[in-house]
Every structure is written in C-alpha cells, then in structure tokens.
Design a protein around this motif. Structure first.
Motif, short mmCIF file in Angstrom:
data_model
loop_
_atom_site.label_atom_id
_atom_site.label_comp_id
_atom_site.label_asym_id
_atom_site.label_seq_id
_atom_site.Cartn_x
_atom_site.Cartn_y
_atom_site.Cartn_z
N GLY A 104 0.85 -1.19 0.00
CA GLY A 104 0.00 0.00 0.00
C GLY A 104 0.88 1.23 0.00
O GLY A 104 1.14 1.84 -1.03
N LYS A 105 1.40 1.57 1.19
CA LYS A 105 2.27 2.73 1.31
C LYS A 105 3.69 2.37 0.85
O LYS A 105 4.14 1.26 1.08
CB LYS A 105 2.30 3.15 2.77
N GLY A 106 4.35 3.31 0.24
CA GLY A 106 5.75 3.09 -0.13
C GLY A 106 6.65 3.24 1.07
O GLY A 106 6.27 3.86 2.07
N GLY A 134 0.66 1.44 -3.62
CA GLY A 134 -0.63 1.92 -4.11
C GLY A 134 -1.67 0.81 -4.17
O GLY A 134 -1.47 -0.29 -3.64
N ILE A 135 -2.80 1.13 -4.78
CA ILE A 135 -3.86 0.13 -4.95
C ILE A 135 -4.39 0.20 -6.38
O ILE A 135 -5.44 -0.32 -6.68
CB ILE A 135 -5.05 0.36 -3.98
N GLY A 136 -3.67 0.89 -7.25
CA GLY A 136 -4.17 1.12 -8.60
C GLY A 136 -3.84 -0.02 -9.55
O GLY A 136 -3.59 -1.16 -9.13
N ASP A 191 -3.19 2.84 4.53
CA ASP A 191 -2.94 2.21 3.24
C ASP A 191 -3.09 0.70 3.32
O ASP A 191 -3.54 0.05 2.37
CB ASP A 191 -1.54 2.58 2.74
N VAL A 224 -5.37 -1.84 1.03
CA VAL A 224 -4.81 -3.00 0.35
C VAL A 224 -5.56 -4.28 0.73
O VAL A 224 -5.85 -5.12 -0.11
CB VAL A 224 -3.30 -3.12 0.66
#
Lengths: 140, 280, 288
Positions: free
Chosen positions: C10-12, C171-173, C199, C203
């Motif tokens: 989710g988060k970087g 991300g979630i894209g 995030d 996810v």
C-alpha cells in the motif's frame, strides 16, 4: 455438444489452464466425436479486461459450455449473457476435463463469486459517510 | 506559486516535507494529489470536510436501439464493452471515457452518463486549507481525480502539492504547471536510484527543481555526488532522527514539536521564490 | 502448478523490497519477479545479469501525417485527453483510444505501437529473475506487470521451481491490481504509522475483492506500540494473520546501503531470525 476448455497448450493432452481470461489457448471440443481445434487467446496479454475479451472470443465460437478452473467477476456476466454454461473446478488435461464433464463430475456455477464488503477502520476523522461498495467487478 | 513535492520512490518523506512546508508558511494551501493513497490528512487534525463526487462519463446503452452489431466493443481499446446474445454489457471500471463508442455506434444507441470514480475533499486542517482526492478502490485511472484536486488551486496563492510516488502518468499529470519541484530522497541505494528516475522526468519537463535529503546521515554520501554531477542543488537535509519518525507515526507534523524547523522551511521557501522569480 | 506470492504494502517505504529480498535469500528454488515496474529496486540488491531484453509495447499512440492534415481541429475537439494539437499529437497525454483516427475526415491519423518499456530475463545469485522497466511517464504498467508475472512463471517452469516471489508496487491502482489478480498469497509489509495503517486497510480491502489470502508483517513495530496494536486488532477482525513483527533498527538500512539482503549482511541477527520464521510461515500457508 460443443464445449470450450481453457488450456495451457494447443492439444487434448495439454494441461488445462485454470485461468479463464488469461489462458494460453481455448480448445473447442465436440464431446460426441472428440474432434477439436485450438484457438490462441489473444486476450492473454490484454492490460485490462482480459476476461471480457476472452469471453467475446469464446462467444463467437458458439459453444454451449466453458470448462475452466475459475472465472473472474468480469467474464462471468459476459458468458452468462452469451448463454454459455460455466463449468469450473477442472484439473488435469483437456481430455480428462472433458471426460469428467461427461461423467457429470464438474460443477456448474450460476452465480458470481462472493461479493466482498468494504471495511472502515481508521476512516473516521470527520470524513463523514463510509465507503459504499458494490460487488467485485474488476479483473485486470 | 505552485510547489510540487515529489519522489521517485514511495516512503522517502514526501508527505512529511509537503505538510511541514505548508504548515510553516502563512496562507499556504496543501493539495494531496496522491489519490491512490492520500496520506497528508493522516498527519493533520481535520476540521469539517466537504466531500464532492468526481465523475467520469461512461457509456449507457439504449438496448431498444442497439442491434448488437458489435462495432462499439470492437472499437474499445480498453475492453469495457461486451456484446452478448441479447444485450451489450458495459464494464464501467474498464472505461477510460474516451467517448469513441458513442461516436462509432451507427444506431445512436450509446449515451454517456456520469459515474463516480472518486471523491474530492476540501477543508481546514491545523489552520491551513487542505484539498485531497481519493480514488475509489478498484478504479484504475487516477488522473481525473488528480485533475479535480488541481482545479482548486489559485495561481496567485502559495500552493503546495503532495505528488504520488514514482514517475508514471499520474505523477506527470501532477507535476505539470508547477513552478518548482522539490524531489525528496533518502540516502540509500534505492533512494538514489529512484531519484535518478525522477530527475530524468523533471529534466524533460523543464521545471526548476531541488533535492531534499531525508534521513540524512545514514548512507554513504553518494546522493551528494549525484546531485553535484547533475548540477542539482540540495536545498534541505533532514537528519535521521528517531524523534521525527515517532512524531510521524502518531501523526504529528514535526514542525509543531520542533519549531526551529519552521524557520528552516521558511528559508527554503525563500530560496525557491528566488529561483522561480529569476526564471521569469 | 507454480504458486505466485506477492509482497505488497500500500504505502511506499515500509520496507517491502528489503523484506522481499530477504525472503528470496531464505528460499531455495524460488524465481523472483519484480512487478514494481514504475520504480523497480530489487535489482539493486540482487544485481541481475541480464540474459535477454525485449521491448515492451502495450498501448497505441496516435500519429498525424502533417502532409495530409488540414488542421480542421476536429480531433482536438473530440480528444478527451488534451493530446491532439493538429498537426501534432502529444504522445505523453495520448491514451491510445483511437477516437482521433475515427473522426479524422482526411484519414491523416494512424495508430502505432508505443515502446513504453523493457522486459528483462536475468540470472542472480539466488536464481532466475524476471523484471522490467517502464519508461518515465508511460502508463499501462498493469500490462507490463502481467508480462513480468508470465515471464516469472515460465522461468519457474523451466527451472522446475514451484514458487515465484513477486515484489509488488505501492498503491492500490492498476499495477497492484495486475499484481494480485489470481495469485495464491500476498504478504503485506506495513508499518505502525497512521498512513501505513490507512494504506494497509485499503490494500486488504483490495485483496478481499480479489479473493487473495493475505499475511501481514509489521515493520518498525516498536515505533508506536499503540498503532501496532491497532494493526493487530484490525488483522484479527479481518481474518488476516500477522506473521512477524520487526523492530526499528538501522541495520535494515545499513544492509541495503551495503547492497546485501539481511540474511547475507547479518545472518545471526535477531531480525534475520524473525524473517526466517516469517518465511517458514509463508511456506506453510502455501502448502496448505
């Protein structure tokens, strides 16, 4: 009857490919004569909507049923709308899967996979309104 | 003035820099364009938020007029349409809203209707104005929500944008029109590698830029060498400090607890202003 | 059949790639696939020796023949992406939808393949690796992710390996959706920060949509015990097991700066032990 089996190779002794949208080949089989032909799945490399494009390919072959491992939430309504039965849970080779279907050992599914509800932890913060969420509908 | 805070890699401290910079300047507004994972608001105390839908036009088929000719599905590059036995199915989440299907339909059976793909939030937080977007889960196309966030900027104000990570299309969409780009990196091999990718994009866009090194002091200094070679100024260094990491984890912007940093962010803004004005 | 396991976050910056690299170093006969095609980093630690490189072209891009174009402006009018400026097309803005070609009265527009990245087949000290690089500003990373996964699976089949370990993107894209669709297991690396939790929730929601089971590793768990407890509670409520808690320790960063995985850099360190247990949990879950 004419059926379509998702396959990882172009012949009857290839292992079936459990994925519908991204399988390598569709093997179109006449279950009475076991005559067959292979169609390459050009949707396998689609960036999105592979299941939809694969369903369009299968619909154009006028088969009565699809035999595969599982069908995603996009392809499911498409196949239904094309009037094609969906038989899932197939394993082994294409030939074995067709035999199993003839013996009535495959499961025919009529409803899409389970819908998943959203969740809301940590989303307070005065943002108001949760997240309305419908059915899972995406399969890229 | 539009300052966009970006980084090739996620988790380098981009949001931290954007939030703390905005909080240090009088009258600055903060825009979170990382609509896949908006985070700036998690570092702020939010007041009332106004939520607005972000919509995209999506085809609606008049099944009475439709002759199932299949031209729409054949045209669609994104596999958003399926021609069944007695009807055409629309997969709205595949649609890129190009409008081609309604143009190509010979029966005039396709009309576009708005469909919600995300939400635009506006409000106040920690005394500053905050705008952020949130893409609905399962939606692949972020640019429309990013555009919605950016539409709230006013060019005569100080706008601080928190960009999505990476160098893909949402990042380019965010960076365009910026007066200055702050590239946040960390002194690790991953950070340096991703900084290099970001720098390549930024050079192509031709926007003035500088580097903020976060967690400075943990690496081998190769980021300095890189910046020197590529002639990019390092405009700020934030040390590797457990206190800053802890404040972040509980959602406190560190300038609020370490006010000496407010002054440093104001100085940073001064440097940026000078660069931008000298370019005009 | 080859199992695919993706490490996502989710988060970087939660330590996803560091964890993925450690898991690879602890596995035998595992093929690696770096699906973080927008910002691939795994190769920095694994130093792959590229055996084969191929062009990746996913989408189309419109092209105007200036000799034929009469600059009537119809394409500019109909293009929803602000890409058509006859007699030119802005290739960065163009989505390749084909509307301009469709409406051009002079037939001056054609669609051509766009090279938007490269796919690599490589060998590393831990085995074969599939990876890619998307050119800056290019979209459609979802398809490149799919190609990396396909290459990973075929490398596994060729090497009689039954597992592909994927380093996913943040991300979630689109790229994440393409990474998790149809995989057997996902390992989520999160951190006890508010954004990390936020995030991770998104996810997990995505994974549930795609029917992919997940396991959670909490990195830097002692930065905030309160948030770690929140994560654990949330995971319990959603039927997701937390298989490891890694303390905040600069050795993780130091190993990365030394370009080594944790098991190589500090084989007897507490954190390596934690990662080893996590690896066993993952193998157990897959065998189930």
């Amino acid at each position: 009857m004419k059926v379509c089996v998702t396959s990882s190779g172009p012949d009857m002794d290839s292992p079936i490919d459990p994925r519908f949208g991204r399988c390598a080949y569709f093997i179109i089989v006449d279950t009475d004569t076991m005559q067959h032909n292979a169609i390459e799945n050009d949707a396998a490399m689609a960036s999105g909507g592979a299941g939809i494009r694969a369903a369009q390919t299968v619909a154009s072959t006028n088969v009565e049923a699809v035999i595969t491992g599982s069908v995603g939430p996009n392809a499911h309504p498409a196949l239904q709308s094309a009037g094609i039965k969906i038989m899932t849970g197939a394993v082994g080779t294409v030939r074995e899967a067709v035999q199993k279907m003839k013996q009535g050992q495959l499961q025919q599914i009529s409803t899409p996979g389970p819908a998943h509800r959203g969740m809301g932890m940590g989303r307070g913060r005065g943002m108001g309104g949760g997240r309305g969420q419908g059915r899972g509908r995406r399969n890229m | 003035m539009i300052i966009t805070v970006a980084s090739g890699k996620g988790g380098t401290g981009k949001t931290t820099v954007a939030v703390n910079l905005a909080l240090s300047l009088d009258g600055a507004k903060l825009f979170d364009c990382d609509v896949e994972e908006p985070n700036a608001h998690t570092l702020l105390r939010l007041g009332e938020l106004d939520a607005q839908s972000v919509e995209m036009p999506t085809p609606h088929i008049d099944q009475d007029k439709c002759t199932l000719c299949g031209k729409c599905a054949e045209f669609c590059q994104f596999n958003a349409l399926f021609v069944g036995k007695d009807r055409v199915l629309v997969y709205p989440e595949m649609c890129h809203s190009c409008g081609g299907c309604s143009i190509i339909c010979p029966e005039d059976a396709i009309e576009e209707q708005p469909r919600k793909v995300g939400t635009l939030f506006t409000g106040e937080a920690n005394g500053i104005s905050l705008v952020f977007g949130e893409l609905n889960i399962g939606e692949p196309i972020a640019t429309s929500v990013i555009k919605a966030v950016k539409s709230r900027m006013k060019h005569d104000e100080v706008n601080i944008i928190d960009a999505p990570p990476g160098t893909a299309c949402p990042v380019i969409e965010t960076m365009q029109e910026s007066d200055y780009l702050l590239l946040v990196t960390e002194p690790t091999p991953f950070g340096l590698h991703d900084l290099e990718m970001a720098v390549n994009v930024v050079k192509e866009l031709g926007i003035p830029h500088g580097v903020v090194v976060n967690r400075a002091g943990i690496g081998d200094g190769s980021e300095r060498k890189f910046c020197e070679e590529r002639d990019i100024p390092i405009v700020m260094e934030i040390p590797f400090d457990r206190r800053i990491a802890e404040l972040y984890s509980v959602g406190t912007p560190f300038v609020e607890d370490m006010p000496e940093w407010k002054e440093r962010f104001r100085d940073l803004y001064g440097v940026i202003e000078e660069v931008v004005n000298s370019g005009e | 059949m080859v199992s695919e396991i993706a490490v996502i976050s989710g988060k970087g910056g939660t330590g996803k790639t560091t964890v993925a690299a450690a898991l690879i170093a602890l596995s035998e006969d595992t093929v690696m696939a770096d699906c973080d095609v927008d910002a691939p980093d795994l190769h920095i630690l694994l130093k792959p020796d590229v055996k084969r490189k191929s062009d990746f072209s996913s989408s189309k891009v419109a092209e105007i023949d200036p000799e034929i174009c009469i600059e009537c402006g119809l394409c500019e009018d109909k293009c929803r992406f602000g890409a058509a400026h006859p007699p030119e097309i802005d290739p960065i803005a163009c989505e390749g939808c084909g509307v301009c070609k469709l409406i051009c009265p002079e037939k001056a527009i054609s669609m051509r393949d766009r090279v938007s990245g490269y796919l690599y087949e490589s060998e590393t000290r831990f085995g074969p690796m599939a990876h890619a690089r998307l050119l800056a500003g290019e979209g459609n990373s979802g398809k490149l992710v799919t190609e990396v996964r396909n290459l990973g699976v075929s490398l596994a089949e060729r090497n009689k390996s039954n597992m592909v370990l994927i380093d996913g993107s943040p991300g979630i894209g689109c790229p994440v959706i393409a990474t998790v669709t149809g995989i057997q297991l996902s390992v989520i690396v999160t951190e006890p920060t508010l954004s990390g939790i936020h995030d991770m929730n998104r996810v997990i929601e995505l994974l549930q949509r795609f029917n992919v089971p997940g396991l959670v590793i909490i990195n830097k768990y002692d930065l905030s015990m309160e948030n770690t407890k929140k994560i654990e509670k949330f995971c319990r409520q959603n039927g997701v097991d937390v298989i490891a808690r890694i303390p905040f320790n600069p050795i993780m960063t130091r190993s990365m700066v030394a370009l080594q995985t944790m098991p190589e850099h500090a084989p007897n360190h507490e954190i390596t032990g934690i990662l080893r247990e996590a690896h066993q949990e993952i193998v157990k879950k897959i065998e189930k």
